[in-house]
Design an enzyme around this catalytic site. Sequence first.
Site, PDB file in Angstrom:
ATOM      1  N   GLN A 244     -53.181 -32.600  32.367  1.00 56.93           N
ATOM      2  CA  GLN A 244     -53.853 -32.698  30.691  1.00 56.93           C
ATOM      3  C   GLN A 244     -54.901 -33.599  30.617  1.00 56.93           C
ATOM      4  O   GLN A 244     -55.509 -33.852  29.559  1.00 56.93           O
ATOM      5  CB  GLN A 244     -52.616 -33.079  29.970  1.00 56.93           C
ATOM      6  CG  GLN A 244     -51.393 -32.152  30.096  1.00 56.93           C
ATOM      7  CD  GLN A 244     -50.340 -32.769  29.322  1.00 56.93           C
ATOM      8  OE1 GLN A 244     -49.152 -32.778  29.893  1.00 56.93           O
ATOM      9  NE2 GLN A 244     -50.491 -33.513  28.135  1.00 56.93           N
ATOM     10  N   ARG A 391     -44.483 -34.984  24.165  1.00 57.57           N
ATOM     11  CA  ARG A 391     -44.806 -34.565  23.006  1.00 57.57           C
ATOM     12  C   ARG A 391     -44.606 -35.631  21.944  1.00 57.57           C
ATOM     13  O   ARG A 391     -44.104 -35.475  20.864  1.00 57.57           O
ATOM     14  CB  ARG A 391     -43.966 -33.338  22.295  1.00 57.57           C
ATOM     15  CG  ARG A 391     -45.029 -32.452  21.532  1.00 57.57           C
ATOM     16  CD  ARG A 391     -44.275 -31.063  21.099  1.00 57.57           C
ATOM     17  NE  ARG A 391     -45.065 -30.514  20.373  1.00 57.57           N
ATOM     18  CZ  ARG A 391     -44.815 -29.184  20.062  1.00 57.57           C
ATOM     19  NH1 ARG A 391     -44.035 -28.214  20.601  1.00 57.57           N
ATOM     20  NH2 ARG A 391     -45.747 -28.543  19.165  1.00 57.57           N
ATOM     21  N   CYS A 392     -45.337 -36.771  22.376  1.00 57.05           N
ATOM     22  CA  CYS A 392     -45.244 -37.845  21.685  1.00 57.05           C
ATOM     23  C   CYS A 392     -46.288 -39.022  21.852  1.00 57.05           C
ATOM     24  O   CYS A 392     -46.905 -38.905  23.129  1.00 57.05           O
ATOM     25  CB  CYS A 392     -43.875 -38.504  22.343  1.00 57.05           C
ATOM     26  SG  CYS A 392     -43.510 -40.227  22.017  1.00 57.05           S
ATOM     27  N   GLU A 761     -47.283 -33.013  17.803  1.00 63.10           N
ATOM     28  CA  GLU A 761     -46.004 -33.655  18.122  1.00 63.10           C
ATOM     29  C   GLU A 761     -45.117 -34.114  16.660  1.00 63.10           C
ATOM     30  O   GLU A 761     -43.990 -34.590  17.069  1.00 63.10           O
ATOM     31  CB  GLU A 761     -46.293 -34.680  19.047  1.00 63.10           C
ATOM     32  CG  GLU A 761     -47.005 -35.809  18.337  1.00 63.10           C
ATOM     33  CD  GLU A 761     -47.333 -37.135  19.474  1.00 63.10           C
ATOM     34  OE1 GLU A 761     -47.953 -36.657  20.450  1.00 63.10           O
ATOM     35  OE2 GLU A 761     -47.613 -38.083  19.000  1.00 63.10           O
TER      36      GLU A 761
END
Length: 817
Positions: A244, A391-392, A761
């Site tokens: 990512q 996702r944070c 998120e």
Amino acid sequence: MGREEDAGTVGELSQTGVSKVTTQARDEIKIGGLGASRKRVEDNRFIRGKGNYVDDIVLPGMLHMEILRSPLAHARIVSIDTSKAWAIPGVRLVLTGEMMATRNLAWMPTLSYDTQAVLATDKVRFQGQEVACVIADDPYIAKDACEAIVVEYEALPVIVNPTQAMAEGAPLIRDDKENQQDNVIFDWEVGDRDGTERAFAQADLVSTLELHYPRSHPSPMECCGSIADFNRSTSKLTVYMTTQAPHIIRAAVALVAELPEHMIRIVSPDLGGGFGNKVPVYPGYVMSILASILLERPVKWIEDKTGNLISTGFARDIYLRGEMALRKDGKILGVRMHTDSDHGAFFSDAQPSKFKIGLMHSAFSCYDIPSAHLTARGVYTNKAPGGVAYRCSFRVTEAMFFQERMVQAAADDLGLDQAEFRRRNFVRDDDFPHRTPFGFLTDSGQYGKCLDVGLQAIGYEDFLKQKEEAKQRGRLLGIGISTMTEPLGAGNSREYDILGIKMFDSAELRVHMTGKAILRTGAKTQGQGHETTWAQIVAHELGIPAEDVVVEEGDTDTAPFGMGTYASRSTPVAGAAVAMVSRKVRAKARKLAAHLLEVSEEDIEWELGRFYVRSAPDNGVTIQDCAFAAYSNMPDGMEPGLENVAYYDPPNLTWPFACYIATVEVDPQTGVWDVLRVVAVDDCGVRINPMVVEGQIMGGLTEAYAMASMQFITFDAQGNCIGSNYMDYLLPTAWETPGYELHEVVTPCPHHPIGAKGIGECATVGGPAAFVNAVLDAIKDSGVRNIDMPLLPDRVYEALTQRHDVSGAPPVKMDDQ
Ligand code: CDP
């Protein structure tokens, strides 16, 4: 305000009613600009099975790597015998820690200033740790050869939770570190200790809550993998990999392997999801690179599902204890929090360097609380590295879960309605900018309005009546609310860096002579739809139709430097860079327009896609005319071409707000609970693509529901990972997934160039508390304050029948123990 400025401010776009929609807004939707629910262009290849993932790439002469992992969670390595593996035809290389050590690569630095074993040398510290690897002609030979390696272990006592880690005489997990005397990684505090003490001294009531946010796994469909291709004749190393953050990997490879940075190319092709799992640097990447350099052949490593689930990218695993000082009229006077976080054997998650427990201290940012204090301790255990931001934004999920669980417990303790309790303590619309109790500066929001929209949508008052009526008939209905503002878009370079590298981002835009364009950014989409939405920002800023803009990300040889995509930072940071680079291009196009229209620049006005003469609006040129002139008819002395690059250092985080409400029914005979309805109200500022935003919210809510209800991955007393398969660690299918009712409120971000805030998120972060609060509300009469996630039926049944809280903390007892 002139039309030029008008074109740059778009908060009005989503806020205005249909009747007020401006001509620009209508034109903008036509060209796929801001506010257009444009279909995702990347789906064209994905739904046809034409995506290009790492495992799809085949290079001439490519070899395959497999990893041998430790079956034990803590053990000294007595010996490793690789002779049988070497003897298998087709085996090209067998790597052990000892061999890696001769090249100073047995250990690598982590993104949090720790070290991590690439291949174990002295001992193994978690089940699934990498012990050896084999490179062979095909993956089957490599796998067979791994099984032929004989490792002799001497088992050591195992630690699977912070209490064990901090106990007197606990075995030292990181005895490799010179000054490490115990299993503590950090002790950190933030907030106002004395002010908080004073607040508690004045309290009418103190509400307390303890809970464990369990380990969870992002579990993207595609596991991690890499193909390293070192070419001796050019000295160039190309690595195709699931990352990512490709630029960070390039820097890490340059620094750790001491290779020149310009000779390293990292390519992150299509990613089958990331969710934070693909941020860290994993040993598999490093070994494939070393193997390719040694063998001068491309080496592919593709992780299998079990490997992925037991060894990479664990998240959460944090123990929280909190106290809230309350006045009897419902005012929150202060909050005290303590966390013990379990990071596994290596502290390897990416954190902004300044904040040891991520943005945990963003808790309670939407509430007006005079003082707060947080102490945080991180420990090593015999588990795979944890703490990734699934996702944070760096522990925001844990922060908001704890916040909203505490808020509900406090409302219950006060005997106040949970919605009313929130409303009484929210930061008010005219209180912005607002300094949060831990020192963040929130800048915008309409918290009360979002809650009202949510309550109205769910039919709050009616549901409370239904709930009472149902109770008379022995049925258990519950309603759970979760409201939160979340810091997204790390971050400004004053405060945010990873390993000292500032967290800005970038965009580069090149407009070709026919008015078509290519945009590259330092972000990296993993399914969020950047190829669609970034083009919409260009369309909004330049009037070039979105379909005329191709977006490329993930190749460090072509994309400008950026920190990558995680923590919903893309829109707040890279998306802002896209707007800024478009404006730079527009500034040059304006000069070209003045030249073409033979007037001075000051006499030029802008409307979407067109410059015109102020005094003669019919006399104009399009952005495409300007693009052509940039290559064919530029004024004397002007540099040809129409392109630019922008690096964007955001002045603040963006602060989206969300209100999630779930209603449930619990079956008192079995503990099974069903979701009746879910209402979501999100305020992420200006929406670039409403359809993409809705997709993000639905996906996030589904992950939230999964965490709250069914995802069970834990450890027994020997450190065996329980739930490392999809029979236990359940991913909800369309069958289990509840329906969602989505609503929006729009408060533009005051400092973002197009008024957008992050969204990716929010629902994963805020959603779990809504489901858990709903179940606990349904069984409130039992006096139970907490059941740890996942709220499996047996836990709910135990809570209901035994009337006590249910902890899910490891070690779990297995039937066969
Ligand atoms: O960093 P990441 O892409 O995961 O998260 P994000 O910046 O919140 O964006 C997720 C997706 O939603 C992207 O395609 C964004 O462009 C889109 N989005 C949007 O259309 N409008 C917003 N206000 C925020 C995000």
